[in-house]
Design an enzyme around this catalytic site. Structure first.
Site, mmCIF file in Angstrom:
data_model
loop_
_atom_site.group_PDB
_atom_site.id
_atom_site.type_symbol
_atom_site.label_atom_id
_atom_site.label_comp_id
_atom_site.label_asym_id
_atom_site.label_seq_id
_atom_site.Cartn_x
_atom_site.Cartn_y
_atom_site.Cartn_z
ATOM 1 N N HIS A 130 48.868 44.016 42.510
ATOM 2 C CA HIS A 130 48.413 44.561 41.352
ATOM 3 C C HIS A 130 47.086 43.895 40.919
ATOM 4 O O HIS A 130 46.933 42.766 40.216
ATOM 5 C CB HIS A 130 49.480 44.297 40.256
ATOM 6 C CG HIS A 130 49.132 44.996 39.106
ATOM 7 N ND1 HIS A 130 50.348 45.724 38.358
ATOM 8 C CD2 HIS A 130 48.081 44.916 38.108
ATOM 9 C CE1 HIS A 130 49.786 46.363 37.278
ATOM 10 N NE2 HIS A 130 48.613 45.822 37.237
ATOM 11 N N HIS A 161 42.968 44.865 39.334
ATOM 12 C CA HIS A 161 41.963 46.227 39.035
ATOM 13 C C HIS A 161 40.515 46.032 39.556
ATOM 14 O O HIS A 161 40.060 44.918 39.553
ATOM 15 C CB HIS A 161 41.950 46.394 37.600
ATOM 16 C CG HIS A 161 43.415 46.666 37.095
ATOM 17 N ND1 HIS A 161 43.882 48.089 36.914
ATOM 18 C CD2 HIS A 161 44.519 45.932 36.499
ATOM 19 C CE1 HIS A 161 45.079 48.230 36.532
ATOM 20 N NE2 HIS A 161 45.448 47.033 36.205
ATOM 21 N N ASP A 162 40.110 47.307 39.984
ATOM 22 C CA ASP A 162 38.709 47.254 40.555
ATOM 23 C C ASP A 162 37.759 46.513 39.832
ATOM 24 O O ASP A 162 37.016 45.452 40.529
ATOM 25 C CB ASP A 162 38.186 48.573 40.580
ATOM 26 C CG ASP A 162 38.637 49.542 39.365
ATOM 27 O OD1 ASP A 162 39.051 49.081 38.262
ATOM 28 O OD2 ASP A 162 38.195 50.746 39.458
ATOM 29 N N TRP A 196 42.800 43.002 22.952
ATOM 30 C CA TRP A 196 42.875 44.464 23.980
ATOM 31 C C TRP A 196 41.426 45.145 23.392
ATOM 32 O O TRP A 196 40.469 45.806 24.271
ATOM 33 C CB TRP A 196 43.959 45.428 23.445
ATOM 34 C CG TRP A 196 44.837 45.524 24.430
ATOM 35 C CD1 TRP A 196 46.151 44.742 24.075
ATOM 36 C CD2 TRP A 196 45.162 45.929 25.699
ATOM 37 N NE1 TRP A 196 47.129 44.721 25.165
ATOM 38 C CE2 TRP A 196 46.266 45.531 26.237
ATOM 39 C CE3 TRP A 196 44.149 46.678 26.715
ATOM 40 C CZ2 TRP A 196 46.990 45.728 27.491
ATOM 41 C CZ3 TRP A 196 44.600 46.832 27.710
ATOM 42 C CH2 TRP A 196 46.011 46.612 28.246
ATOM 43 N N PHE A 204 38.748 43.190 25.507
ATOM 44 C CA PHE A 204 39.199 43.804 26.839
ATOM 45 C C PHE A 204 38.368 44.894 27.137
ATOM 46 O O PHE A 204 37.457 45.075 28.137
ATOM 47 C CB PHE A 204 40.723 43.912 26.985
ATOM 48 C CG PHE A 204 40.909 44.167 28.367
ATOM 49 C CD1 PHE A 204 41.454 42.922 29.220
ATOM 50 C CD2 PHE A 204 41.072 45.503 29.049
ATOM 51 C CE1 PHE A 204 41.837 43.399 30.570
ATOM 52 C CE2 PHE A 204 41.369 45.624 30.260
ATOM 53 C CZ PHE A 204 41.459 44.702 30.922
ATOM 54 N N PHE A 234 34.881 45.936 29.375
ATOM 55 C CA PHE A 234 35.012 46.659 30.404
ATOM 56 C C PHE A 234 33.733 47.682 30.425
ATOM 57 O O PHE A 234 33.292 47.992 31.352
ATOM 58 C CB PHE A 234 36.347 47.437 30.327
ATOM 59 C CG PHE A 234 36.575 48.361 31.454
ATOM 60 C CD1 PHE A 234 36.706 48.054 32.768
ATOM 61 C CD2 PHE A 234 36.186 49.806 31.245
ATOM 62 C CE1 PHE A 234 36.958 48.971 33.588
ATOM 63 C CE2 PHE A 234 36.408 50.675 32.107
ATOM 64 C CZ PHE A 234 36.740 50.494 33.465
ATOM 65 N N GLY A 291 45.371 51.392 31.078
ATOM 66 C CA GLY A 291 44.857 51.312 29.745
ATOM 67 C C GLY A 291 46.097 50.934 28.888
ATOM 68 O O GLY A 291 47.221 50.799 29.590
ATOM 69 N N GLU A 312 54.692 47.215 29.924
ATOM 70 C CA GLU A 312 53.830 46.018 29.579
ATOM 71 C C GLU A 312 53.830 46.112 28.255
ATOM 72 O O GLU A 312 52.794 46.567 27.349
ATOM 73 C CB GLU A 312 52.452 46.344 30.102
ATOM 74 C CG GLU A 312 51.431 45.189 30.071
ATOM 75 C CD GLU A 312 50.178 45.401 30.399
ATOM 76 O OE1 GLU A 312 49.939 46.606 30.765
ATOM 77 O OE2 GLU A 312 49.385 44.516 30.381
ATOM 78 N N HIS A 333 54.038 45.400 36.071
ATOM 79 C CA HIS A 333 54.544 44.426 34.904
ATOM 80 C C HIS A 333 55.930 44.424 34.942
ATOM 81 O O HIS A 333 56.654 43.307 35.040
ATOM 82 C CB HIS A 333 53.718 44.645 33.713
ATOM 83 C CG HIS A 333 52.357 44.348 33.672
ATOM 84 N ND1 HIS A 333 51.835 43.112 33.804
ATOM 85 C CD2 HIS A 333 51.098 45.112 33.695
ATOM 86 C CE1 HIS A 333 50.530 43.057 33.731
ATOM 87 N NE2 HIS A 333 50.043 44.355 33.813
ATOM 88 N N ASP A 389 46.504 41.020 38.397
ATOM 89 C CA ASP A 389 45.668 42.010 37.424
ATOM 90 C C ASP A 389 44.359 41.977 37.267
ATOM 91 O O ASP A 389 43.604 42.770 37.840
ATOM 92 C CB ASP A 389 46.713 41.690 35.931
ATOM 93 C CG ASP A 389 46.888 42.959 35.141
ATOM 94 O OD1 ASP A 389 46.451 44.155 35.780
ATOM 95 O OD2 ASP A 389 47.281 42.812 34.006
#
Ligand SMILES: *[C@@H]1O[C@H](CO)[C@@H](O)[C@H](O)[C@H]1NC(C)=O
Ligand SMILES: *[C@@H]1O[C@H](CO)[C@@H](O)[C@H](O)[C@H]1NC(C)=O
Ligand SMILES: *[C@@H]1O[C@H](CO)[C@@H](O)[C@H](O)[C@H]1NC(C)=O
Ligand SMILES: *[C@@H]1O[C@H](CO)[C@@H](O)[C@H](O)[C@H]1NC(C)=O
Ligand SMILES: *[C@@H]1O[C@H](CO)[C@@H](O)[C@H](O)[C@H]1NC(C)=O
Ligand SMILES: [Zn+2]
Length: 505
Positions: free
Chosen positions: A106, A108-109, A199, A202, A206, A321, A354, A379, A436
């Site tokens: 798990h 993310h790119d 968030w 975050f 991004f 998301g 999550e 999660h 993550d």
């Protein structure tokens, strides 16, 4: 394996009966020992038979762990941003870095590679423009000509010329870096007082990242560098959740989703050829859960096609998301049923649970993920509050992807000793440990999360058997075919044996 479980169980039951019929008021110490053994045998790795060398390493680890737990500044009890320095100094951490951890399932790119590399390498390349948004953030773009102005952003500045005018670019680099990650040396509780604030940052980070990493040459290098960081951390396999965004060239031309997936495949093959001890990587195509139903339908169709055209690299599909503010899985039920309706295979790897919004629409994602036959649960933080989802996950072998540092930084749990996966690990629930968005959290690879799991919620009881089981789980619950799993396991076993012989006292 079953035999191992039965023996202590039978012994404990017998002792329990003897005790009841014997009428003693002090419980029999033999009964007590048997019960303790029984519980230990029920945890993750509790059935693992250890070699003599593994036992010696285990004794060493136990000793160091006991010392670490007694510290006033016990790292898992602290916020990771404060704990990172202490973790780096821990002998358990150095050992976990060397340990072959199997796969990271798990990740993310655009948060797999350190932001330091992005700033020091990528923003120093020619043709890199930056603008400053009115919310104190940056946007980037590579372009052969002066790019078109963005809304709510200053005019574009070529970073090369900006830096040339500066006596010292360190402050600029640090400020870019500080905006690209959640990590801060300041008090993290003050910087991120609640989930909305964290968030929001975050998502800003991004957006800032996107202009850099979707430039074709950077896209390739970023992924290659990310694989390097995981490989260096002794991770041999990766399942990457990837948005497969449009990728652009210097002249503004763009590439589609299939090109992006093919590039992942090419770079993976190149990396694996250059590093024969690395097993490979697969992609889980993801879409933001904020999209509408018609977009989701189109994307599920595209995913089915990609899975058909790139069966080796394409593992399946997921939604990303923030769950609390995005749409629940059930909202997309028609689109998500398309593969089953058409008899097409599209494995799901849903993020679910999550959240700490118990009993809300979002909180139903866990059960819905299972209803849609998810292959794993991302999660599953809320799993303990869903007794039936938990039974189903266990019965079907749908592993939970536990990401301790992520859950702490995103403010679902403060002290990692209290992470809900503590009880999942104590009963050998199918689970894997993952990281993550390591770059976003100031971590890298997988070892920091292994540390939090092993020392934090694993407690004194989790041992070398648990570590071994977690590594094996990461292969066993991967999307690899059974034959590939056997190959990966054989490769892992070879590295594991070397790790033990190099490190057992
Ligand atoms: C940036 O990274 C690329 C590819 O990883 C490498 O070839 C290049 O030398 C690096 N450049 C700098 C300035 O570090
Ligand atoms: C640049 O500035 C930073 C702090 O702002 C300082 O630590 C560093 O030594 C400076 N570098 C040079 C080459 O002057
Ligand atoms: C983000 O960038 C702004 C400048 O646009 C800077 O003032 C701020 O300190 C940076 N944030 C961090 C956390 O470094
Ligand atoms: C769905 O979203 C897309 C992209 O934002 C938009 O073009 C389209 O009009 C929307 N469709 C509906 C039915 O709202
Ligand atoms: C889930 O699996 C069951 C049993 O194999 C099947 O009947 C059902 O159609 C599947 N549902 C979806 C949405 O894939
Ligand atoms: Zn995630």
């Amino acid at each position: 394996m079953a035999g191992l479980l039965q023996r202590p169980q039978v012994a404990a039951t017998c002792l329990l009966l003897c005790c009841l019929t014997g009428g003693l008021s002090i419980p029999d110490p033999r009964q007590r020992d048997a019960l303790i053994q029984l519980e230990v045998s029920m945890q993750t790795g509790g059935q693992m038979v250890l070699t003599e060398a593994e036992e010696r390493l285990d004794a060493l680890l136990l000793k160091v762990k006991r010392e670490e737990i007694l510290r006033a500044d016990f790292p898992p009890a602290l916020h990771f941003f404060n704990a990172r320095r202490l973790i780096r100094a821990s002998p358990i951490f150095s050992l976990l870095q060397k340990m072959p951890k199997g796969g990271a399932l798990h990740v993310h790119d655009f948060s797999m590679t350190s932001v330091e590399w992005l700033v020091k390498n990528v923003t120093y390349r020619p043709h890199c423009y930056a603008c400053f948004t009115d919310s104190q953030s940056f946007r980037f773009i590579f372009s052969s000509q002066n790019p078109k102005a963005l809304d709510r952003c200053s005019p574009w500045t070529l970073l090369e010329s900006l830096r040339a005018k500066m006596v010292n670019a360190t402050d600029l680099d640090n400020s870019i870096m500080g905006n690209l990650t959640l990590f801060t040396e300041q008090d993290p509780e003050a910087a991120y007082p609640n989930q909305d604030v964290v968030w929001n940052k975050f998502e800003q980070a991004f957006l800032m990242m996107l202009g850099l990493v979707t430039y074709a040459p950077v896209f390739r290098d970023y992924y290659y560098q990310g694989l390097t960081e995981f490989h260096t951390d002794n991770v041999m396999y990766l399942e990457l959740r990837a948005l497969l965004p449009e990728i652009y060239e210097l002249d503004g031309t763009t590439h589609d989703t299939a090109w992006t997936l093919k590039t992942y495949q090419d770079v993976t093959r190149q990396f694996t050829a250059e590093h024969p001890d690395f097993f490979g990587a697969r992609i889980i195509y993801t879409i933001h859960r904020g999209v509408n139903i018609s977009v989701m339908t189109g994307v599920v169709e595209a995913a089915m096609k990609l899975r058909r055209d790139f069966p080796d690299i394409m593992a399946g599909f997921d939604l990303v998301g923030r769950e609390d503010s995005g749409r629940p899985l059930w909202y997309f039920r028609d689109a998500l049923s398309l593969p089953a309706e058409r008899g097409v295979t599209l494995p799901f790897f849903f993020h679910a649970g999550e959240t700490d919004l118990e009993g809300t629409e979002v909180d139903q994602n866990l059960l819905d993920a299972l209803l849609f036959n998810t292959s794993r649960i991302g999660h599953g933080f809320a799993l303990q509050r869903h007794p039936f989802a938990k039974v189903l996950s266990r019965k079907r072998g749908v592993a939970v992807e536990v990401c301790p540092i992520s859950n702490q930084v995103m403010k679902l749990v403060k002290d990692l000793r209290n992470h809900p996966a503590a009880s999942l690990m104590s009963e050998n629930h199918p689970l894997v440990i993952s990281s993550d968005d390591p770059a976003m959290f100031g971590a890298s690879g997988l070892s920091y999360d292994f540390y939090e799991a092993f020392v934090g919620f694993g407690g004194i009881r989790s041992n070398v058997g648990s570590l071994k089981q977690l590594a094996i789980n990461s292969i066993r619950y991967s999307s690899l075919t059974l034959k590939q799993q056997q190959e990966a396991l054989a490769l892992w076993q070879k590295h594991w044996e070397k790790f033990i012989s190099d490190n057992a006292p």
